[in-house]
Write an enzyme that holds these catalytic residues in place. Structure first.
Site, PDB file in Angstrom:
ATOM      1  N   ASP A  99      33.014  36.009  -7.052  1.00 24.34           N
ATOM      2  CA  ASP A  99      33.966  36.077  -5.958  1.00 24.34           C
ATOM      3  C   ASP A  99      35.138  37.223  -6.321  1.00 24.34           C
ATOM      4  O   ASP A  99      35.643  37.182  -7.147  1.00 24.34           O
ATOM      5  CB  ASP A  99      34.611  34.596  -6.383  1.00 24.34           C
ATOM      6  CG  ASP A  99      35.792  34.530  -5.237  1.00 24.34           C
ATOM      7  OD1 ASP A  99      36.135  35.130  -4.345  1.00 24.34           O
ATOM      8  OD2 ASP A  99      36.133  33.302  -5.399  1.00 24.34           O
ATOM      9  N   ASP A 122      33.524  37.891   6.853  1.00 26.75           N
ATOM     10  CA  ASP A 122      33.286  36.541   7.581  1.00 26.75           C
ATOM     11  C   ASP A 122      34.369  36.111   8.383  1.00 26.75           C
ATOM     12  O   ASP A 122      35.473  36.022   8.001  1.00 26.75           O
ATOM     13  CB  ASP A 122      32.608  35.466   6.475  1.00 26.75           C
ATOM     14  CG  ASP A 122      31.525  35.934   5.886  1.00 26.75           C
ATOM     15  OD1 ASP A 122      30.478  36.329   6.572  1.00 26.75           O
ATOM     16  OD2 ASP A 122      31.733  36.118   4.748  1.00 26.75           O
TER      17      ASP A 122
HETATM   18  C1  SAM Z   1      29.587  39.453   7.397  1.00 23.41           C
HETATM   19  S1  SAM Z   1      29.054  40.039   6.094  1.00 23.41           S
HETATM   20  C2  SAM Z   1      29.320  41.746   5.901  1.00 23.41           C
HETATM   21  C3  SAM Z   1      28.443  42.550   4.847  1.00 23.41           C
HETATM   22  C4  SAM Z   1      28.661  44.030   4.940  1.00 23.41           C
HETATM   23  N1  SAM Z   1      30.193  44.456   4.557  1.00 23.41           N
HETATM   24  C5  SAM Z   1      28.370  44.666   6.502  1.00 23.41           C
HETATM   25  O1  SAM Z   1      29.314  45.375   6.990  1.00 23.41           O
HETATM   26  O2  SAM Z   1      27.260  44.640   6.776  1.00 23.41           O
HETATM   27  C6  SAM Z   1      30.217  39.485   4.614  1.00 23.41           C
HETATM   28  C7  SAM Z   1      29.780  39.452   3.493  1.00 23.41           C
HETATM   29  O3  SAM Z   1      30.971  39.310   2.308  1.00 23.41           O
HETATM   30  C8  SAM Z   1      30.523  38.263   1.276  1.00 23.41           C
HETATM   31  N2  SAM Z   1      31.858  37.587   0.508  1.00 23.41           N
HETATM   32  C9  SAM Z   1      32.585  36.867   1.324  1.00 23.41           C
HETATM   33  N3  SAM Z   1      33.501  36.346   0.450  1.00 23.41           N
HETATM   34  C10 SAM Z   1      33.422  37.070  -0.501  1.00 23.41           C
HETATM   35  C11 SAM Z   1      33.994  37.085  -1.881  1.00 23.41           C
HETATM   36  N4  SAM Z   1      34.964  36.211  -1.910  1.00 23.41           N
HETATM   37  N5  SAM Z   1      33.560  37.792  -2.714  1.00 23.41           N
HETATM   38  C12 SAM Z   1      32.446  38.314  -2.658  1.00 23.41           C
HETATM   39  N6  SAM Z   1      31.644  38.612  -1.499  1.00 23.41           N
HETATM   40  C13 SAM Z   1      32.045  37.819  -0.604  1.00 23.41           C
HETATM   41  C14 SAM Z   1      29.402  37.671   1.870  1.00 23.41           C
HETATM   42  O4  SAM Z   1      28.464  37.113   0.918  1.00 23.41           O
HETATM   43  C15 SAM Z   1      28.873  38.441   2.863  1.00 23.41           C
HETATM   44  O5  SAM Z   1      27.570  39.149   2.473  1.00 23.41           O
END
Ligand code: SAM
Length: 215
Positions: A99, A122
């Site tokens: 995280d 997200d």
């Molecule tokens: C909508 S995706 C976008 C991925 C990438 N940046 C792109 O532009 O294609 C958001 C990503 O953030 C990750 N994520 C969300 N909250 C997170 C957190 N607290 N720590 C690490 N990763 C996180 C999710 O697992 C997901 O893979």
């Protein structure tokens, strides 16, 4: 006992054999273990939520003068990024599977980062899910504290209402200053993705927001 509200929900998604092999064999090689403090010789850029890692690997390959740490919780995404590091023989990119909030809190020293990239977080569009959004005042305060003076925080999103929320929250932080009046033109440091090109053709927007930490 109450659990903290997280910005992600871990689902037991499909993982390919290549991604699983990468987690087993390459994570020990290119991964950083939580909560070991992150150290770097070169200026360090942190990417939060690297997804499948396409953009992350491209940026690291284009900037050998910088070090990069990508944070991601999604197993298939981490596996995919590890395979890109190996295939591209990238020596300036490491991965933390944890995280990002806890990584910032426990692994990143104060005022140590050259930049934070947060690309397409997200958007959690439903109102009852807004509390899961990563960009909130407390998170921004934490992120800003980890930036060196003059370093930047770059958020990109394709969700207009989230873009406006991000702008409002960043503007309200006293340690940050906008680099432009409101939304920024896409900086060259963020390559356009296939997904984004398709969206732009369909008339969807993308908003870049770039703030720096005040000296
Ligand atoms: C909508 S995706 C976008 C991925 C990438 N940046 C792109 O532009 O294609 C958001 C990503 O953030 C990750 N994520 C969300 N909250 C997170 C957190 N607290 N720590 C690490 N990763 C996180 C999710 O697992 C997901 O893979």
């Amino acid at each position: 006992m109450s659990r903290p509200i997280r910005s992600f929900v871990l689902r037991q998604g499909r993982i390919t054999p290549a991604q699983q092999r990468a987690l087993d064999e390459l994570l020990p090689k290119y991964g950083l273990a939580f909560p070991e403090p992150i150290r770097s010789e070169k200026p360090l850029v942190l990417e939060i939520g690297s997804g499948m890692g396409e953009t992350t690997a491209a940026i690291a390959a284009a900037h050998p003068e910088l070090d990069f740490v990508a944070i991601e919780v999604h197993g298939p995404g981490v596996g995919s990024l590890l395979n890109r590091i190996e295939a591209g023989r990238l020596t300036n990119l490491r991965v933390v599977r944890h995280d990002a909030v806890e990584v910032l809190e426990q692994m990143v020293p104060d005022a140590s980062l050259a930049a934070i990239h947060l690309f397409f977080p997200d958007p959690w569009p439903k109102k009852r899910h807004h509390k899961r959004r990563l960009i909130q005042p407390a998170f921004v305060e934490l992120a800003a504290s980890r930036l060196a003076p003059g370093a930047y925080l770059h958020v990109a999103t394709d969700w207009q209402e989230y873009a406006e929320h991000v702008l409002e929250v960043l503007r309200a932080n006293p340690s940050l200053a906008n680099t432009v009046a409101d939304f920024a033109p896409r900086p060259a440091t963020r390559p356009e993705t296939k997904f984004e090109r398709r969206g732009l053709k369909l008339g969807h927007g993308v908003w870049d927001i770039v703030f720096t930490r005040k000296p």
